[in-house]
Write an enzyme that holds these catalytic residues in place. Structure first.
Site, PDB file in Angstrom:
ATOM      1  CB  THR A 107       4.911  -5.609 -15.744  1.00 39.49           C
ATOM      2  OG1 THR A 107       4.960  -4.438 -16.568  1.00 39.49           O
ATOM      3  CG2 THR A 107       5.548  -6.773 -16.479  1.00 39.49           C
ATOM      4  CB  SER A 146       1.751  -3.609 -24.002  1.00 37.20           C
ATOM      5  OG  SER A 146       2.447  -3.023 -22.917  1.00 37.20           O
ATOM      6  CB  THR A 147       1.788  -4.682 -18.814  1.00 35.30           C
ATOM      7  OG1 THR A 147       2.246  -6.014 -18.636  1.00 35.30           O
ATOM      8  CG2 THR A 147       1.286  -4.138 -17.485  1.00 35.30           C
ATOM      9  CG  ASN A 148       2.558  -0.278 -20.618  1.00 33.22           C
ATOM     10  OD1 ASN A 148       2.657  -0.849 -19.534  1.00 33.22           O
ATOM     11  ND2 ASN A 148       3.608   0.210 -21.267  1.00 33.22           N
ATOM     12  CB  THR A 193     -28.110  27.244  12.778  1.00 30.90           C
ATOM     13  OG1 THR A 193     -28.582  28.302  13.635  1.00 30.90           O
ATOM     14  CG2 THR A 193     -29.234  26.823  11.844  1.00 30.90           C
ATOM     15  CB  SER A 324     -17.252   1.819  29.501  1.00 30.23           C
ATOM     16  OG  SER A 324     -16.189   2.049  30.413  1.00 30.23           O
ATOM     17  CB  SER A 325     -13.384  -2.176  30.158  1.00 28.50           C
ATOM     18  OG  SER A 325     -12.493  -1.072  30.265  1.00 28.50           O
ATOM     19  CE  LYS A 330     -19.038   6.668  28.094  1.00 22.88           C
ATOM     20  NZ  LYS A 330     -18.798   6.409  26.664  1.00 22.88           N
TER      21      LYS A 330
END
Length: 470
Positions: A107, A146-148, A193, A324-325, A330
């Protein structure tokens, strides 16, 4: 409307009382109430241009139908029509200020649209914002609605258009996989697999399989859109069509088809259509399927690129940032990782849609706002994810053809290709010796004189190993 000092605000009234509305605002009292009540996501309806344009198209079609049926004057109908056209063109989207998740079955969204369209139409007619005696948000913009029925119809239309970018993005991703399938058509690798060596295949076949699964899901997604082209406009509050004149539903649907270009149809049972959200449950399920398939591809990419020295290292993903820090050099598979996370989020959105659909009661589902919001986020994030995966990952993948070939030749899985000529028992003996000695299958076959070098080369050719055809 009463204008306060210096015209900085105007006063608007609803059933609860008066509120000061900024004079420059195109929204009104109902929108402001909703703005106060629903501070949930930190976002606004303005972030969903598909829904805003769809709401404008619904109001535009309604105005044309109401004029056609003699309920709306030519001046008011023309002003509403022109206001809606300007909103569709992109004007005033910032005026849709309420949270997309809200109580009231949409609404507040409908009221926001009614007020913005009414005040823009008033300006077009030469009146000030808030002079609703000339054109009213509810009496005229919301006439016969209507909103609906207005809101669900707009959500259907918005969803249809919001799905098109995802279909296009999936095609981009599919084309990227097809290009790699052709590029690596004869590059032999080991198929696996249950994470164990199985039989040889080509890298191209692996990418080709991904392309096929993406194509299948694009088809399923396109098919699901047929369900959102059935609308309930004309149902008004619960599907009985109360306060909508005879012929309105058909007229409004016809105008909406012309305005949107979509093959919209009026539901044959408006009571059922007003209470049911099954089309969104189905569409959300298809989006979950798409997400899971793409996530599986990303799982494969991460596994196949593992290493680079102590993993599979079948594929080399493009390096897009430091990984990586603390570990110099990496590089992580960050693009597949982010797309995995999108998939997990889509699965969560699907659960939200599922529970919201189940939670509907009697003649209306009050939870369609969270359904629309969840599906909208899934569509947006999957679209961005597909394009990111294609352009930032798939397109830049390379392989070491010689290393892949050596891995095939060194794998005991290679013996499966020799089984038709050597027999199961002899092939098993070769496989076990290769496993325990670390020697290659081909080397042992030649040493035992089981096949000539020419025969072995023929049996182990890329075309035969991967069952390639010209």
């Amino acid at each position: 409307m009463i204008q306060s000092q210096l015209a900085a605000t105007r006063v608007e009234h609803d059933l609860i009382g008066d509120l000061d509305i900024p004079a420059e605002a195109y929204w009104g009292v109902h929108t402001l109430r909703a703005k106060h009540n629903f501070d949930i996501t930190g976002t606004q309806l303005s972030g969903n241009p598909y829904l805003i344009r769809a709401l404008a198209r619904v109001k535009q079609a309604a105005a044309r139908a109401n004029y056609e049926l003699g309920l709306l004057s030519a001046e008011r109908a023309a002003a509403i029509d022109a206001a809606c056209e300007r909103i569709v063109a992109g004007e005033l989207h910032e005026q849709f200020i309420i949270d997309p998740i809200q109580g009231g079955a949409g609404t507040s969204t409908n009221m926001n649209a009614n007020e913005v369209i009414a005040n823009l139409a008033l300006e077009i007619m030469g009146h000030a914002k808030g002079e609703y005696q000339y054109l009213h948000p509810n009496d005229h913009v919301n006439l016969s609605q209507s909103t609906n029925d207005a809101y669900p119809t707009a959500v259907n239309i918005a969803t249809h258009f919001a799905t098109q970018p995802l279909l296009e993005a999936m095609e981009v991703l599919q084309d990227s996989c097809l290009a790699k399938a052709e590029e690596f058509r004869t590059v032999v690798k080991m198929g696996r697999t249950q994470l164990q060596d199985a039989v040889p295949m080509t890298v191209g076949q692996e990418f080709g399989g991904w392309a096929v699964t993406l194509g299948e899901d694009r088809a399923r997604l396109a098919e699901s859109l047929s369900l959102v082209t059935e609308i309930n406009l004309g149902a008004t509050a619960i599907g009985t069509g109360l306060n909508a004149p005879a012929g309105y539903a058909a007229s409004a649907c016809r105008h909406l088809r012309e305005l949107t270009g979509l093959p919209l149809t009026t539901s044959p049972d408006l009571i059922e259509a007003t209470s049911d959200v099954g089309a969104f449950v189905h569409l959300s399920g298809v989006l979950k399927r798409v997400a899971l398939k793409i996530s599986k591809i990303c799982n494969d990419l991460r596994l196949l690129s593992s290493g680079p020295r102590a993993g599979l290292n079948d594929l080399h993903l493009p390096a897009v940032q430091s990984g990586s820090s603390i570990m110099p050099g990496k590089v992580n598979p960050v693009i597949p990782e982010v797309v995995n996370q999108i998939a997990y989020q889509v699965v969560g959105h699907d659960l939200t849609v599922t529970m919201a659909a189940e939670g509907g009661q009697l003649q209306l589902n009050a939870f369609e706002p969270v359904i629309a919001h969840s599906i909208g986020l899934s569509l947006k994030h999957l679209t961005n994810g597909c394009l990111t995966l294609a352009t930032r990952c798939i397109d830049g993948i390379t392989v070491d053809e010689d290393a892949l070939r050596r891995a095939v030749e060194n794998s005991i899985g290679l013996v499966t290709a020799l089984n038709p000529r050597l027999g199961y028992s002899a092939s098993t003996a070769i496989a076990m010796e290769a496993l325990h000695t670390g020697r290659g299958v081909a080397e042992l076959v030649l040493e035992r004189g089981l096949l000539s070098a020419e025969e072995l080369n023929e049996l182990l050719s890329p075309e035969r190993l991967a069952n390639l055809s010209d």
